[in-house]
Design a protein around this motif. Structure first.
Motif, short mmCIF file in Angstrom:
data_model
loop_
_atom_site.label_atom_id
_atom_site.label_comp_id
_atom_site.label_asym_id
_atom_site.label_seq_id
_atom_site.Cartn_x
_atom_site.Cartn_y
_atom_site.Cartn_z
N PHE A 132 34.82 39.72 31.30
CA PHE A 132 35.73 39.29 32.37
C PHE A 132 36.05 37.81 32.20
O PHE A 132 35.31 37.08 31.53
N ALA A 133 37.16 37.40 32.76
CA ALA A 133 37.59 36.00 32.67
C ALA A 133 38.34 35.64 33.94
O ALA A 133 38.95 36.50 34.58
N ASP B 290 36.00 32.79 28.22
CA ASP B 290 37.19 31.99 28.51
C ASP B 290 37.85 31.59 27.19
O ASP B 290 37.23 31.66 26.13
N PHE B 291 39.09 31.20 27.31
CA PHE B 291 39.91 30.83 26.15
C PHE B 291 40.68 29.57 26.52
O PHE B 291 40.78 29.22 27.68
N MET C 20 39.34 41.88 33.94
CA MET C 20 38.17 42.61 33.44
C MET C 20 38.68 43.52 32.34
O MET C 20 39.70 44.19 32.53
N ASP C 21 38.02 43.53 31.22
CA ASP C 21 38.48 44.33 30.09
C ASP C 21 37.31 45.07 29.45
O ASP C 21 36.20 44.54 29.36
N ILE C 22 37.59 46.28 29.01
CA ILE C 22 36.60 47.07 28.27
C ILE C 22 37.18 47.37 26.90
O ILE C 22 38.26 47.97 26.80
N ASN D 247 33.44 35.78 44.37
CA ASN D 247 33.53 37.22 44.58
C ASN D 247 33.97 37.95 43.31
O ASN D 247 33.44 39.00 42.97
N PHE D 248 34.96 37.37 42.62
CA PHE D 248 35.38 37.94 41.32
C PHE D 248 34.15 38.04 40.39
O PHE D 248 33.89 39.06 39.77
N ARG D 249 33.43 36.91 40.32
CA ARG D 249 32.28 36.84 39.40
C ARG D 249 31.19 37.83 39.79
O ARG D 249 30.62 38.50 38.94
N GLU D 250 30.87 37.87 41.08
CA GLU D 250 29.75 38.72 41.49
C GLU D 250 30.05 40.20 41.27
O GLU D 250 29.19 40.95 40.84
N VAL D 251 31.28 40.59 41.55
CA VAL D 251 31.65 41.99 41.29
C VAL D 251 31.58 42.27 39.79
O VAL D 251 30.97 43.25 39.35
N SER D 252 32.15 41.38 38.99
CA SER D 252 32.15 41.60 37.54
C SER D 252 30.73 41.72 37.01
O SER D 252 30.42 42.59 36.20
#
Lengths: 519, 519
Positions: free
Chosen positions: B200-201, B139-140, B224-226, B125-130
């Motif tokens: 996003f990560a 990723d880091f 999520m970052d812009i 769900n996190f991924r699909e929304v992002s």
């Protein structure tokens, strides 16, 4: 969605301006496309070079190294640049005004979007194959108690633990592999777990080496394990899954083979010697190093375990066997190793993947806990390290204090497979997937643009909204870079009519579309 | 696929036996189903209880604890049982014959299949929304240089680092959050990154606390970052994504709200005081603790930064504001904080998620690097900690030695949201997904069963092959447990005719189906 009833004359003009912009931007976009493609091709060519020079390791871990400083950060999977950065090369420490070291810690990787797409694609394939075989995903902490890996058999994996003492004085380690955690969880579940368990995991594993440059300290590993099945059909299922994975990626049995042996071969040969049974694992670990260290060193280490020098000859002789007939001749047709290997090959024949397998007595694997079948996926061109490896470990649970439970599994790393895909020209073409770019033509239309984006997202589309005060030219370049399918422009003239302007970016067709018809 | 032409009489009988077995097993399966369901319901009820007692934390981290020893290992998301295990409760260390401690390290979780399914569902769900918002995943390393978090503002997050010295003498830490790694990667990419970046990560974050029992030391966080957008439309996009996520899960603005403020409010209030500008972050970190520690303590800490005691009154007064009109009255209509907040609320109104937002000057957030908008998702029933939080951090890159770059983002943990879903009765029903169970009725038909399984898998089905010498009764119980859709029996009589016996497990219909018609 409130639509203004009256349309001021100046807003009507906007539709025309936007059409002109479309025309102008078409030429720009086409130029941008070409230069982008060129740049991309260059990068790919370069990263392939790095993959070949840097990442390549000889079988069983010998490393071929070369300079490739230009490749910095281009590709986590192609290079291991981060790992070669020693203290002397490190950037200045964080100071007021100074720039921090922007590399990740030595031996680790960042995953910028292009690398992350590849990782996601790879993991999705791991997951889909595992699930198609009815396996369930599990995971464990990346930080484990050190005691889980104390095996005293001299394995490389336990000698290179990324371990430390936590602030509570406990010995912990970043996990070097996943199997002991899995065994711990099986023990914890106890009788509540209905056997057989068919579990898979994809997890990051760590090691710490002081000396070597150019090797990474972390990698991801895909594991599939079957707990509770004593028969060879468990190994057959695992091998079948590995073959399904390769096939799915376009890799054939001409590219890759799987060497199979059985620890009981060595056990039988050793049984004729005077070595104590409890040293068996240690013997395997030493024998596994036969191609990495000089024979005299192997003899010395085996002697250290109480194995007479003359027995080494017998062992090394047995390890040269490459046919089951020869093995049968050596050990007899009723020998357990012979029977198990024959049964596994028969299953492979029935399953239809026999062409991937070959008996090779030299495969022992370097992990202490294997008790039966051992196998190793290898690149037939002979340039890469082992691609995957596994086997049966029927006594791992009892060494943890549980009861003996039949178990087998494999580990499959995320690095060598990518090198192989590059060599075979099988790398997937993965781009950032965006369907629509929504752009408000005036700042005050931003809420309307957001409503359009929300509508499209609800339809399952991936929508990027242009933020900031951008020019049309920028937006089309941006759309090209993202390989978007459509541009949706929200202008006040169209909006007043309840429409937006939609441009198909491949056919170059554009038209006004009522909001309610937008899908 | 070779099919025997001649069918021995004894094999023909098999089909009849298997039909009988079907009949018998029907009753058994039905009984098993009931008892399984009962057991499951009990466990769910229990785990919900634990979630309510254990996992619940008051807003801003105060913890309500209770005994729940029976819940051990039932549910990673429902309980934090692992974390409460102190040294005195630890199992015996690994000894020959002793059982190892089967718990994961203190404060960490295992993810057995049922927990992993929930995690996968949440992350998907996190991924699909992002992705629907056009963000790219990155990723880091979970292990980072300690220097990335040295911020001297007294934040809890930097005081609870899970840090240590690696064997090369470097100070490293398990990452406490994702934003500094993201900033590092942005700096590393430099000019090659086309702004804005929308990344996003989803990553595991760690902390080390010595004292507290019952709190976990790791959690996963969705960010999520812009990067590169100075305007408030960036915050609006992020808030819109959070709202889209909640809505997707069935959570409404009646369940959850998002408190919004702006660091510039505090900055303006402080500007009237004598505090040096460089202490601003430290003041924010202290003020953020206002509901956790006594006011006298806050006054003492602020005094330590050079803030006169009388200024505390002014600050605390400002933090009580709950309406933008009152804020405007205090700071004036041309004040930057007022203008930004008004613009953000206007965008939210346009975007249609204004009902989720409320201005609340008490929201400051405990991270040093925020410079503008700050927000915090909260449970309206007031029982849970903050669900998510974020804001604008325009100067983080410059503190790392880069140039000032506009940036904003949020972090969304994996724990509180699950507690909320449980409270609202919105937990998904996730079972192990297997379509077909394939069972050879004789051991020698195993290769044929494997071929059938391979065929079905190639059709995209999830197929479990029965391994070991199992009885039909076991297989049906197994199929029930896995909620499989079909049972495919490979018997020699049917096989000789090129068929298999297929039983639909919901309709209970069974029939022989030619292999080539099997999909």
């Amino acid at each position: 969605m409130a639509v203004a009833a009256a349309v001021p004359a100046q807003q009507l003009g906007l539709a025309m301006i936007s059409s002109l912009a479309f025309l102008r931007s078409r030429a720009v976009a086409s130029v941008a496309s070409k230069s982008c493609r060129l740049k991309f091709e260059k990068e790919v060519a370069h990263s392939n070079l790095c993959g070949a020079v840097f990442g390549r390791q000889g079988r069983r871990g010998s490393i071929v190294r070369g300079p490739c400083s230009k490749a910095r950060n281009l590709c986590a999977y192609a290079t291991t640049q981060e790992s070669v950065r020693g203290p002397s090369q490190a950037g200045p420490p964080s100071t007021d005004g100074g720039v921090i070291d922007t590399s990740p810690p030595r031996g680790t990787r960042d995953f910028p979007p292009e690398e992350m797409r590849l990782r996601t694609w790879l993991f999705d394939n791991f997951r889909e194959v595992s699930r198609s075989f009815g396996f369930e995903e599990v995971d464990f902490p990346v930080l484990e108690s050190e005691e889980l890996y104390i095996r005293k058999a001299g394995e490389e994996i336990t000698q290179q633990l990324y371990n430390f003492e936590d602030k509570g004085g406990r010995r912990v380690t970043l996990r070097p592999e996943l199997t002991p955690s899995l065994a711990r969880l099986v023990l914890q579940k106890g009788k509540s777990a209905a056997l057989p368990l068919k579990w898979f995991a994809i997890g990051q594993c760590w090691r710490y080496e002081r000396m070597t440059r150019g090797r990474r300290r972390e990698h991801y590993q895909w594991n599939m394990d079957i707990i509770g099945v004593p028969g060879l059909e468990a190994e057959a299922e695992l091998l079948s899954a590995i073959v399904a994975f390769f096939s799915r990626l376009g890799i054939t049995s001409k590219d890759v083979g799987i060497k199979v042996s059985n620890r009981k071969v060595l056990q039988e040969v050793l049984g004729r010697s005077v070595i104590p049974q409890r040293s068996f694992a240690a013997v395997c670990v030493i024998v596994d190093k036969i191609e990495k260290i000089p024979r005299s060193e192997v003899e010395k280490e085996l002697a250290g375990l109480g194995l007479p020098v003359e027995a080494v000859d017998t062992i090394l002789q047995a390890l040269t066997l490459r046919s089951l007939d020869d093995l049968e001749e050596l050990l007899g047709s009723e020998n357990e190793a012979v029977l198990e290997l024959k049964q596994l090959f028969e299953l492979a024949r029935g399953y239809g993947f026999e062409d991937w397998l070959q008996f090779d007595a030299s495969v022992v694997r370097g992990l202490a806990y294997y008790t039966g079948t051992v196998f190793e996926g290898f690149d037939r061109s002979g340039t890469l390290r082992a691609i995957c490896g596994g086997g049966r470990y029927d006594r791992l649970l009892s060494t943890f204090g549980g009861v003996d439970t039949p178990a087998c599994g494999f580990g499959f790393g995320d690095a060598v497979i990518v090198e192989l895909l590059k060599e075979k020209n099988l790398m997937p073409d993965l781009s950032h997937e965006v369907d629509d770019i929504v752009m408000p033509l005036e700042e005050q239309l931003r809420p309307q643009a957001a409503a359009v984006a929300a509508r499209l997202r609800a339809c399952g589309r991936r929508v990027d909204v242009v933020m900031g005060n951008k020019k049309m030219k920028w937006a089309f370049k941006h759309a090209e870079r993202l390989q978007a399918k459509r541009m949706v422009l929200v202008g006040s003239a169209e909006w007043a009519k309840g429409s937006v302007r939609v441009k198909d970016l491949s056919s170059r067709e554009e038209k006004d579309l009522p909001i309610e018809e937008l899908v």
